[in-house]
Design an enzyme around this catalytic site. Sequence first.
Site, PDB file in Angstrom:
ATOM      1  N   LEU A 160     -59.549 -35.571 -22.982  1.00 15.36           N
ATOM      2  CA  LEU A 160     -59.951 -36.303 -24.177  1.00 15.36           C
ATOM      3  C   LEU A 160     -61.421 -36.077 -24.506  1.00 15.36           C
ATOM      4  O   LEU A 160     -62.305 -36.372 -23.702  1.00 15.36           O
ATOM      5  CB  LEU A 160     -59.679 -37.802 -23.992  1.00 15.36           C
ATOM      6  CG  LEU A 160     -60.056 -38.702 -25.174  1.00 15.36           C
ATOM      7  CD1 LEU A 160     -59.221 -38.362 -26.400  1.00 15.36           C
ATOM      8  CD2 LEU A 160     -59.901 -40.174 -24.803  1.00 15.36           C
ATOM      9  N   ASP A 161     -61.678 -35.539 -25.709  1.00 16.89           N
ATOM     10  CA  ASP A 161     -63.027 -35.333 -26.244  1.00 16.89           C
ATOM     11  C   ASP A 161     -63.897 -34.461 -25.336  1.00 16.89           C
ATOM     12  O   ASP A 161     -65.133 -34.575 -25.342  1.00 16.89           O
ATOM     13  CB  ASP A 161     -63.735 -36.687 -26.474  1.00 16.89           C
ATOM     14  CG  ASP A 161     -63.065 -37.504 -27.563  1.00 16.89           C
ATOM     15  OD1 ASP A 161     -62.479 -36.891 -28.484  1.00 16.89           O
ATOM     16  OD2 ASP A 161     -63.105 -38.743 -27.490  1.00 16.89           O
ATOM     17  N   GLU A 162     -63.281 -33.576 -24.573  1.00 16.08           N
ATOM     18  CA  GLU A 162     -64.048 -32.710 -23.668  1.00 16.08           C
ATOM     19  C   GLU A 162     -63.781 -31.229 -23.913  1.00 16.08           C
ATOM     20  O   GLU A 162     -64.145 -30.385 -23.103  1.00 16.08           O
ATOM     21  CB  GLU A 162     -63.744 -33.071 -22.210  1.00 16.08           C
ATOM     22  CG  GLU A 162     -64.234 -34.462 -21.812  1.00 16.08           C
ATOM     23  CD  GLU A 162     -64.079 -34.731 -20.330  1.00 16.08           C
ATOM     24  OE1 GLU A 162     -63.826 -33.768 -19.578  1.00 16.08           O
ATOM     25  OE2 GLU A 162     -64.215 -35.898 -19.922  1.00 16.08           O
TER      26      GLU A 162
END
Length: 299
Positions: free
Chosen positions: A243-245
């Site tokens: 997530l969001d990486e």
Amino acid sequence: MKEFIQQQIDAFKENNKNKGRLLISCPDQPGIVSTVSEFLFKHGANIMESNQYSTNPESGMFFIRIEFSCPNMRSIEPSLKSHFHTIAEEFSMDFRFAFGYEVKKTAIFVSKELYCLRELLWEWQNGDLMTNIALVVSNHEDARDLVESLGIPFYFIPASKENRADVEEKQLKLLKEYEIDVIVLARYMQILTPTFVEAHPFKIINIHHSFLPAFVGARPYERAYARGVKLIGATSHYVTNDLDEGPIIEQDIMRVDHRDHVLALKKIGRLVERSVLARSVKWHLEDRIIVHENKTIVF
């Protein structure tokens, strides 16, 4: 409006019919540039622009993006692709050709907040975002009138944790039907499953309303306000299963201070989000991005 946009696309394809792009990543070693240049020369190509980057000339990786022109490009495309494999094997290259007469097909996913969608549509109408926006998918009806007024198909597919598998099956079917090349999450407030992400590796672009890696996940403005930040940022990145990486494409910031409450932070942040996402999508459409591990090289 749809006819006008199609005229813009047709004109772009005609003006760029003899132009191509070549993106390469490989272990760095002597002779790469000269070998590639000679290959293009032998195929009658003229190099118009070349950008390269080496992480470490001794033992690192080498990246290059070349724009070139060649008479009758469409007729020599098969030869370029097939004969380049010999060079690719010699230098252990990952490579990709793109051609000016190919305009990518884009799908935009959106929820209730439409400011990023509006920015993309504005850039598209202006001819600054050269793509065929084939469809817009949403889990809310809010964007329907805007999207359909431009002649773009709109698909309302309600999504939740409970029906996520069925929803993504429908979405993946649509993406295949429309032969989509890139998916833009313009504030689509749903987490995609690994199945969906793996079906389109490094072809899903997201905008996160924070200067990552700070404030990953939900409610970043509220957490930023509580922390007393002095800079508000936004990050566009490719979606991965973390997530969001995913690999970051573009970021930007604006200054704030103690007088800016949460709503003010959101208003300021939206300006940044819109421009950051539009730039990222444009660079992807222009084949300016090479992904290496969890980073991007943007030429």
